[in-house]
Motif scaffolding. Structure first.
Motif, PDB file in Angstrom:
ATOM      1  N   ASP A 105      43.949  40.979  27.838  1.00  0.00           N
ATOM      2  CA  ASP A 105      44.269  42.246  27.168  1.00  0.00           C
ATOM      3  C   ASP A 105      45.203  43.109  28.014  1.00  0.00           C
ATOM      4  N   ILE A 106      46.469  42.740  28.024  1.00  0.00           N
ATOM      5  CA  ILE A 106      47.438  43.505  28.815  1.00  0.00           C
ATOM      6  C   ILE A 106      47.794  44.834  28.155  1.00  0.00           C
ATOM      7  N   ALA A 107      47.445  45.016  26.874  1.00  0.00           N
ATOM      8  CA  ALA A 107      47.698  46.295  26.206  1.00  0.00           C
ATOM      9  C   ALA A 107      46.581  47.285  26.482  1.00  0.00           C
ATOM     10  N   GLY A 108      45.332  46.818  26.414  1.00  0.00           N
ATOM     11  CA  GLY A 108      44.201  47.727  26.567  1.00  0.00           C
ATOM     12  C   GLY A 108      43.609  47.779  27.954  1.00  0.00           C
ATOM     13  N   ASP A 109      43.878  46.764  28.789  1.00  0.00           N
ATOM     14  CA  ASP A 109      43.263  46.709  30.119  1.00  0.00           C
ATOM     15  C   ASP A 109      44.200  46.010  31.102  1.00  0.00           C
ATOM     16  N   LEU A 110      45.392  46.564  31.271  1.00  0.00           N
ATOM     17  CA  LEU A 110      46.379  45.971  32.167  1.00  0.00           C
ATOM     18  C   LEU A 110      45.839  45.886  33.594  1.00  0.00           C
ATOM     19  N   ASP A 111      45.193  46.938  34.068  1.00  0.00           N
ATOM     20  CA  ASP A 111      44.634  46.917  35.422  1.00  0.00           C
ATOM     21  C   ASP A 111      43.633  45.779  35.588  1.00  0.00           C
ATOM     22  N   GLY A 112      42.771  45.592  34.595  1.00  0.00           N
ATOM     23  CA  GLY A 112      41.775  44.541  34.663  1.00  0.00           C
ATOM     24  C   GLY A 112      42.393  43.158  34.696  1.00  0.00           C
ATOM     25  N   VAL A 113      43.462  42.956  33.906  1.00  0.00           N
ATOM     26  CA  VAL A 113      44.151  41.657  33.891  1.00  0.00           C
ATOM     27  C   VAL A 113      44.784  41.389  35.255  1.00  0.00           C
ATOM     28  N   LEU A 114      45.440  42.384  35.822  1.00  0.00           N
ATOM     29  CA  LEU A 114      46.091  42.194  37.109  1.00  0.00           C
ATOM     30  C   LEU A 114      45.078  42.017  38.230  1.00  0.00           C
ATOM     31  N   GLU A 115      43.940  42.662  38.117  1.00  0.00           N
ATOM     32  CA  GLU A 115      42.880  42.448  39.106  1.00  0.00           C
ATOM     33  C   GLU A 115      42.353  41.018  39.028  1.00  0.00           C
ATOM     34  N   ALA A 116      42.218  40.495  37.799  1.00  0.00           N
ATOM     35  CA  ALA A 116      41.775  39.105  37.631  1.00  0.00           C
ATOM     36  C   ALA A 116      42.816  38.143  38.190  1.00  0.00           C
ATOM     37  N   PHE A 117      44.091  38.457  37.965  1.00  0.00           N
ATOM     38  CA  PHE A 117      45.168  37.628  38.511  1.00  0.00           C
ATOM     39  C   PHE A 117      45.101  37.636  40.042  1.00  0.00           C
TER      40      PHE A 117
ATOM     41  N   ARG B 124      42.517  38.266  42.027  1.00  0.00           N
ATOM     42  CA  ARG B 124      41.345  37.547  42.516  1.00  0.00           C
ATOM     43  C   ARG B 124      41.535  36.036  42.455  1.00  0.00           C
ATOM     44  N   THR B 125      42.202  35.580  41.398  1.00  0.00           N
ATOM     45  CA  THR B 125      42.292  34.144  41.143  1.00  0.00           C
ATOM     46  C   THR B 125      43.480  33.499  41.845  1.00  0.00           C
ATOM     47  N   ILE B 126      44.641  34.136  41.770  1.00  0.00           N
ATOM     48  CA  ILE B 126      45.882  33.560  42.299  1.00  0.00           C
ATOM     49  C   ILE B 126      46.423  34.358  43.477  1.00  0.00           C
ATOM     50  N   GLY B 127      46.368  35.680  43.354  1.00  0.00           N
ATOM     51  CA  GLY B 127      46.948  36.560  44.364  1.00  0.00           C
ATOM     52  C   GLY B 127      48.243  37.165  43.855  1.00  0.00           C
TER      53      GLY B 127
ATOM     54  N   VAL C  88      54.460  32.441  40.570  1.00  0.00           N
ATOM     55  CA  VAL C  88      54.060  32.482  39.160  1.00  0.00           C
ATOM     56  C   VAL C  88      54.963  33.447  38.413  1.00  0.00           C
ATOM     57  N   CYS C  89      55.314  33.073  37.182  1.00  0.00           N
ATOM     58  CA  CYS C  89      56.003  33.970  36.250  1.00  0.00           C
ATOM     59  C   CYS C  89      55.006  34.347  35.167  1.00  0.00           C
TER      60      CYS C  89
ATOM     61  N   GLU D  55      42.978  30.414  36.253  1.00  0.00           N
ATOM     62  CA  GLU D  55      42.271  29.407  37.032  1.00  0.00           C
ATOM     63  C   GLU D  55      43.005  28.069  37.023  1.00  0.00           C
ATOM     64  N   GLU D  56      43.609  27.708  35.900  1.00  0.00           N
ATOM     65  CA  GLU D  56      44.350  26.440  35.842  1.00  0.00           C
ATOM     66  C   GLU D  56      45.587  26.480  36.727  1.00  0.00           C
ATOM     67  N   LEU D  57      46.281  27.605  36.747  1.00  0.00           N
ATOM     68  CA  LEU D  57      47.441  27.723  37.635  1.00  0.00           C
ATOM     69  C   LEU D  57      47.006  27.653  39.101  1.00  0.00           C
ATOM     70  N   ARG D  58      45.906  28.312  39.436  1.00  0.00           N
ATOM     71  CA  ARG D  58      45.409  28.256  40.814  1.00  0.00           C
ATOM     72  C   ARG D  58      45.031  26.829  41.197  1.00  0.00           C
ATOM     73  N   ALA D  59      44.462  26.079  40.249  1.00  0.00           N
ATOM     74  CA  ALA D  59      44.075  24.699  40.539  1.00  0.00           C
ATOM     75  C   ALA D  59      45.289  23.841  40.868  1.00  0.00           C
ATOM     76  N   ILE D  60      46.417  24.090  40.202  1.00  0.00           N
ATOM     77  CA  ILE D  60      47.650  23.365  40.520  1.00  0.00           C
ATOM     78  C   ILE D  60      48.119  23.738  41.923  1.00  0.00           C
ATOM     79  N   ILE D  61      48.205  25.034  42.182  1.00  0.00           N
ATOM     80  CA  ILE D  61      48.694  25.522  43.472  1.00  0.00           C
ATOM     81  C   ILE D  61      47.861  24.959  44.618  1.00  0.00           C
ATOM     82  N   ASP D  62      46.546  24.914  44.439  1.00  0.00           N
ATOM     83  CA  ASP D  62      45.660  24.426  45.495  1.00  0.00           C
ATOM     84  C   ASP D  62      45.907  22.966  45.850  1.00  0.00           C
ATOM     85  N   ARG D  63      46.480  22.209  44.916  1.00  0.00           N
ATOM     86  CA  ARG D  63      46.710  20.779  45.127  1.00  0.00           C
ATOM     87  C   ARG D  63      48.113  20.462  45.628  1.00  0.00           C
ATOM     88  N   VAL D  64      48.950  21.486  45.761  1.00  0.00           N
ATOM     89  CA  VAL D  64      50.338  21.276  46.194  1.00  0.00           C
ATOM     90  C   VAL D  64      50.446  21.508  47.693  1.00  0.00           C
TER      91      VAL D  64
END
Length: 284
Positions: free
Chosen positions: A193-205, A207-210, A180-181, A163-172
């Motif tokens: 939890d990229i070890a136990g729920d990689l799909d969930g982390v990427l889905e959150a990414f 939704r938030t950033i794209g 994003v790296c 969310e913080e990265l998205r907030a920066i992008i939205d203001r540029v």
């Protein structure tokens, strides 16, 4: 340089830029790397080495011969556009502007930066300052894509959440110049939890950033448990993330075509060469 082929495994490590671009291409090729990363100047700041056109020309030849099409330049750690002190912010603007001009000697590449630390001003104030710095330095004609790195959230770091990265992008204003790296150690230490729920982390990414903004991955294991907010890198498979997770990361359909960069603690190029060979053996 053209984008890598879709089925290519683009993987490299962090190299010393002291000897120039051509030497980095040669070092990368010597350990089986197909990309590399380097600091644009001393990671603690200071004057950058003058770019030699002859070195750039030699780099292009060596890179073409080695199949290296993409590299990632990393801003110095001292570059903090969110700093509380005006002189520190001015220094950050000077470094950022200079680096982006220098990057155009090798068009079409990636430039990565830690967003910054708000130093007790609050995340919102820090986000505004970072966006302001980017609005002052990004140019519509530049060919370089600037990447904001995901952070571990230690201290007053900004970028410990998507969310913080998205907030920066939205203001540029020139947000099309931004990507994003994703650093595996950083997001793990931030609590994802990229070890136990990689799909969930990427889905959150997504939704938030794209996922379209995800342009590179730092491959680092972590010395610490998830959510520690400490940012201590470990060799692949020797930390709390674990080798099985990295096999899933490098083969995930949303990540596999991105360039991967090792920042693991090694004493020599040979150590990174061994890690590259290990990861290549896990590529499906």
């Amino acid at each position: 340089m053209d984008a890598p082929a879709a089925d290519a495994f683009v993987i490299g490590c962090h190299l010393s830029s002291a000897k120039g671009y051509a030497a980095m291409a040669a070092d990368a090729a010597s350990i089986g790397a197909s990309t590399f990363q380097f600091f644009t100047r001393n990671p603690r700041g200071g004057k950058a080495k003058t770019i030699d056109p002859a070195d750039v020309a030699a780099f292009r030849t060596r890179a073409d011969n080695a199949g290296i099409e993409r590299f990632l330049a990393h801003a110095p750690y001292t570059m903090n556009p969110a700093a509380a002190k005006p002189e520190t912010r001015a220094f950050a603007l000077e470094l950022l502007a200079d680096d982006l001009v220098r990057m155009e000697h090798t068009p079409g590449q990636l430039y990565n930066m830690h967003p910054g630390c708000h130093v007790k001003q609050g995340a919102e104030a820090g986000i505004e300052l970072i966006a302001d710095a980017l609005n002052q330095t990004l140019a519509p004609e530049q060919t370089t894509t600037l990447l904001l790195e995901t952070m571990a959230g230690k201290g007053t770091e900004i970028g410990g959440t998507f969310e913080e990265l998205r907030a920066i992008i939205d203001r540029v204003e020139l947000h099309g110049q931004l990507g994003v790296c994703l650093d595996t150690c950083h997001v793990w230490d931030a609590g994802y939890d990229i070890a136990g729920d990689l799909d969930g982390v990427l889905e959150a990414f997504d939704r938030t950033i794209g996922l379209g903004r995800l342009r590179a991955v730092h491959l680092n294991d972590s010395k610490n448990p998830r959510g520690s907010h400490k940012d201590r890198h470990e060799k692949i498979g020797h930390g709390h993330i674990g080798l099985a997770a990295f096999e899933r990361i490098i083969n995930h359909e949303a990540l596999r075509d991105l360039p991967f960069f090792l920042e693991t603690p090694q004493d020599s190029l040979a150590g990174w060469g061994e890690e590259i060979a290990l990861l290549k053996s896990l590529r499906s």
